[in-house]
Motif scaffolding. Structure first.
Motif, short mmCIF file in Angstrom:
data_model
loop_
_atom_site.label_atom_id
_atom_site.label_comp_id
_atom_site.label_asym_id
_atom_site.label_seq_id
_atom_site.Cartn_x
_atom_site.Cartn_y
_atom_site.Cartn_z
N ALA A 97 0.76 -1.28 -0.01
CA ALA A 97 0.01 -0.09 0.03
C ALA A 97 1.06 1.21 -0.01
O ALA A 97 1.49 1.51 0.80
N VAL A 98 0.94 1.85 -0.90
CA VAL A 98 1.63 3.31 -1.08
C VAL A 98 0.62 4.42 -0.88
O VAL A 98 -0.50 4.71 -1.17
N ASP A 99 0.91 4.87 0.74
CA ASP A 99 -0.18 5.76 1.53
C ASP A 99 0.58 7.01 1.61
O ASP A 99 1.46 6.96 2.51
N ALA A 100 0.15 8.13 1.11
CA ALA A 100 0.98 9.19 1.14
C ALA A 100 -0.01 10.52 0.85
O ALA A 100 -1.12 10.25 0.32
N PHE A 101 0.19 11.67 1.50
CA PHE A 101 -0.51 12.92 1.43
C PHE A 101 -0.58 13.20 -0.54
O PHE A 101 0.22 12.78 -1.01
N PRO A 102 -1.76 13.97 -0.82
CA PRO A 102 -1.75 14.20 -2.20
C PRO A 102 -0.51 15.27 -2.61
O PRO A 102 -0.02 16.09 -1.65
N GLY A 103 -0.05 15.21 -3.66
CA GLY A 103 0.97 16.07 -4.42
C GLY A 103 2.30 15.63 -4.04
O GLY A 103 3.17 16.36 -4.56
N LEU A 104 2.50 14.44 -3.67
CA LEU A 104 3.71 13.85 -3.43
C LEU A 104 4.31 12.95 -4.54
O LEU A 104 5.58 12.40 -4.39
N GLY A 105 3.52 12.61 -5.41
CA GLY A 105 4.00 12.05 -6.66
C GLY A 105 3.87 10.53 -6.64
O GLY A 105 4.60 9.74 -7.23
N LYS A 106 2.67 10.10 -5.78
CA LYS A 106 2.56 8.60 -5.54
C LYS A 106 2.43 8.01 -6.95
O LYS A 106 2.87 6.95 -7.20
N THR A 107 1.23 8.44 -7.71
CA THR A 107 1.03 7.64 -8.82
C THR A 107 1.87 7.75 -9.79
O THR A 107 2.18 6.88 -10.59
N THR A 108 2.57 8.89 -10.01
CA THR A 108 3.39 9.12 -10.86
C THR A 108 4.88 8.21 -10.75
O THR A 108 5.20 7.55 -11.63
N SER A 109 5.02 8.09 -9.39
CA SER A 109 6.37 7.30 -9.26
C SER A 109 5.66 5.82 -9.44
O SER A 109 6.91 4.89 -9.67
N VAL A 110 4.70 5.27 -9.17
CA VAL A 110 4.21 3.86 -9.23
C VAL A 110 4.11 3.55 -10.80
O VAL A 110 4.50 2.31 -11.18
N LEU A 111 3.52 4.65 -11.46
CA LEU A 111 3.61 4.24 -12.88
C LEU A 111 4.83 4.22 -13.54
O LEU A 111 5.12 3.40 -14.42
N ALA A 112 6.02 4.81 -13.06
CA ALA A 112 7.28 4.98 -13.58
C ALA A 112 7.68 3.39 -13.24
O ALA A 112 8.41 2.95 -13.96
N PHE A 113 7.57 2.96 -12.03
CA PHE A 113 7.95 1.79 -11.69
C PHE A 113 7.23 0.77 -12.71
O PHE A 113 7.93 -0.39 -12.97
N ALA A 114 5.91 0.74 -12.78
CA ALA A 114 5.25 -0.26 -13.41
C ALA A 114 5.71 -0.31 -14.81
O ALA A 114 5.74 -1.26 -15.51
N ARG A 115 6.12 0.92 -15.64
CA ARG A 115 7.00 0.95 -16.89
C ARG A 115 8.13 0.03 -16.82
O ARG A 115 8.32 -0.84 -17.58
N GLU A 116 8.97 0.11 -15.73
CA GLU A 116 10.02 -0.42 -15.60
C GLU A 116 9.86 -2.01 -15.52
O GLU A 116 10.53 -3.03 -16.29
N PHE A 117 9.00 -2.18 -14.57
CA PHE A 117 8.66 -3.59 -14.48
C PHE A 117 8.29 -4.37 -15.69
O PHE A 117 8.48 -5.48 -16.00
N HIS A 118 7.37 -3.56 -16.46
CA HIS A 118 6.79 -3.98 -17.68
C HIS A 118 7.77 -4.63 -18.71
O HIS A 118 7.94 -5.49 -19.22
N HIS A 119 8.82 -3.64 -18.63
CA HIS A 119 10.01 -3.83 -19.67
C HIS A 119 10.68 -4.97 -19.12
O HIS A 119 11.12 -5.54 -20.04
N ARG A 120 11.11 -5.45 -17.81
CA ARG A 120 11.84 -6.18 -17.36
C ARG A 120 11.36 -7.48 -17.72
O ARG A 120 11.81 -8.62 -18.33
N GLU A 121 9.83 -7.54 -17.17
CA GLU A 121 9.36 -8.78 -17.69
C GLU A 121 9.35 -9.34 -19.15
O GLU A 121 9.56 -10.38 -19.42
N ILE A 122 8.78 -8.42 -19.85
CA ILE A 122 8.79 -8.60 -21.26
C ILE A 122 10.19 -8.86 -21.81
O ILE A 122 10.54 -10.10 -22.74
N ALA A 123 11.05 -8.55 -21.40
CA ALA A 123 12.63 -8.81 -21.89
C ALA A 123 13.10 -10.16 -21.53
O ALA A 123 13.81 -10.91 -22.19
N GLU A 124 12.86 -10.51 -20.16
CA GLU A 124 13.05 -11.83 -19.68
C GLU A 124 12.14 -12.88 -20.07
O GLU A 124 12.58 -14.13 -20.39
N GLN A 125 11.04 -12.50 -20.39
CA GLN A 125 9.79 -13.60 -20.79
C GLN A 125 9.17 -13.76 -22.17
O GLN A 125 8.55 -14.49 -22.29
N ARG A 126 9.73 -12.60 -22.79
CA ARG A 126 9.33 -12.36 -24.12
C ARG A 126 7.74 -11.86 -24.05
O ARG A 126 6.88 -12.08 -23.15
#
Length: 373
Positions: A97-126
């Protein structure tokens, strides 16, 4: 309806659909427009100047994400948890659970991580699974204040574009969602705006129980994003019967936060300066200069944003738009004084601004102050 990834524009994406999320994750990063001098811009024809300004409008509206210490800390924790969640399917995985006040970049940071995770999984698993299905490492769902179990199942099916998402019982929709997750080998299920749920009413308890079912049956790491989740009872123990039910989710959930920028200590001031220096590099204005933000506007920008990266990015974005439109081509206090920011920042601004002006606080680290002297 299937939409080709290449046909989707970044400004017209809904990340609650797989085609859109895939376009977000796999699309090319924006290229910063060339920094032209005033003379070079004056030499442009009318059409070329209009096109250049359009590119700058889009660029300044999408300056992030910036790799701040807060983003790096969150990503390290997310990698730790997700990489440790490689248990076999008979074991429940830990939730986040990413729990923080508004305006601290929660969603932006999580989406940036999700992008990296997507790339890693596709690179490793096709790109496709062994069964020939499209591999989708991440499923992202946004919640509303009226979300119940059936709505949550339908939202998951909506992400996959499942033809059976509009009909069926809660259980039937849930099984279809499980089939999609298994077929596409989803490994990260992100539920955004979890605070929209009214946790202490019937729907909140139902969804909490449903989240436990997902954690038990879906081979995914459940990543919940929201504001004030602790206060809403997600991690609570004791209290009412409903609270005890909700607390079971908390037993399996690791809470991660995001901190604002602070200037009480030297380390915080150094982090703030690095943030402003990174922003300076990204701004595309003809008359910008080294130190425009980090030296001349450091205290002013901290007061206007109160250390919240969301408020800072909004102010810089709007300031750049005005600087381009007006032809000033530089960010100054006079220009930014005419730019409105979010209400929370404007309300908190006055007391902080007064302390900075009286010298009781400073946002500049010692090295920058010595250089100025």
């Amino acid at each position: 309806m299937t939409v080709e990834t290449s046909a989707l524009r970044p400004s017209n994406l809904a990340l609650s659909r797989k085609e859109d999320f895939k376009a977000f994750a796999e699309g090319p990063r924006r290229t910063r427009p060339e920094l032209l001098t005033g003379a070079q811009m004056a030499a442009l024809g009318t059409q070329a100047k209009a096109e250049y300004d359009r590119l700058r409008r889009e660029w300044h509206a999408n300056l992030g994400p910036i790799k701040t210490p807060q983003l790096s800390e969150l990503h390290q924790d997310l990698w730790d948890i997700i990489d440790s969640n490689l248990q076999d399917g008979d074991k429940a995985k830990g939730a986040i659970a990413v729990d923080a006040f508004p305006g601290l970049g929660k969603t932006t940071s999580v989406l940036a991580f999700a992008r990296e995770f997507h790339h890693r999984e596709i690179a490793e698993q096709r790109e496709f699974t062994a069964q020939g299905y499209e591999r989708l490492p991440v499923c992202r769902v946004g919640l509303t204040g009226n979300t119940g179990m059936k709505d949550l199942n339908r939202a998951i099916l909506e992400f996959f574009g499942h033809p059976g998402r509009h009909r069926g019982t809660t259980a039937q929709l849930g099984q279809r969602a499980l089939d999609c997750v298994l077929s596409c080998e989803v490994r990260l299920l992100a539920l955004d705006d979890l605070h929209f749920l009214r946790w202490r009413n019937k729907n909140g308890v139902e969804v909490s129980n449903h989240l436990k079912w997902i954690a038990n049956e879906f081979p995914v790491t459940l990543l919940m994003i929201g504001v004030g989740l602790a206060g809403k009872g997600l991690f609570s123990e004791g209290g009412s019967k409903g609270d005890a039910v909700l607390a079971q989710t908390g037993r399996r959930t690791t809470r991660l936060g995001m901190r604002p920028f602070t200037i009480e200590k030297e380390k915080g001031r150094q982090e703030w300066r690095q943030m402003l220096l990174a922003l300076e590099q990204r701004v595309v204005l003809a008359d910008k200069y080294p130190g425009m933000l980090a030296d001349d506007l450091s205290d002013y920008l901290f007061a206007r944003s109160t250390g919240h990266i969301g408020s800072l990015m909004t102010l810089i974005n709007r300031g750049c738009q005005r600087a381009v439109r007006s032809g000033e081509e530089v960010l100054s206090r006079d220009l930014l004084d005419g730019v409105e920011n979010d209400e929370a920042s404007e309300e908190a601004r006055r007391e902080l601004e007064a302390a900075l002006e009286r010298g009781k606080l400073t946002s500049k680290p010692r090295t920058a102050r010595k250089k100025a002297v």
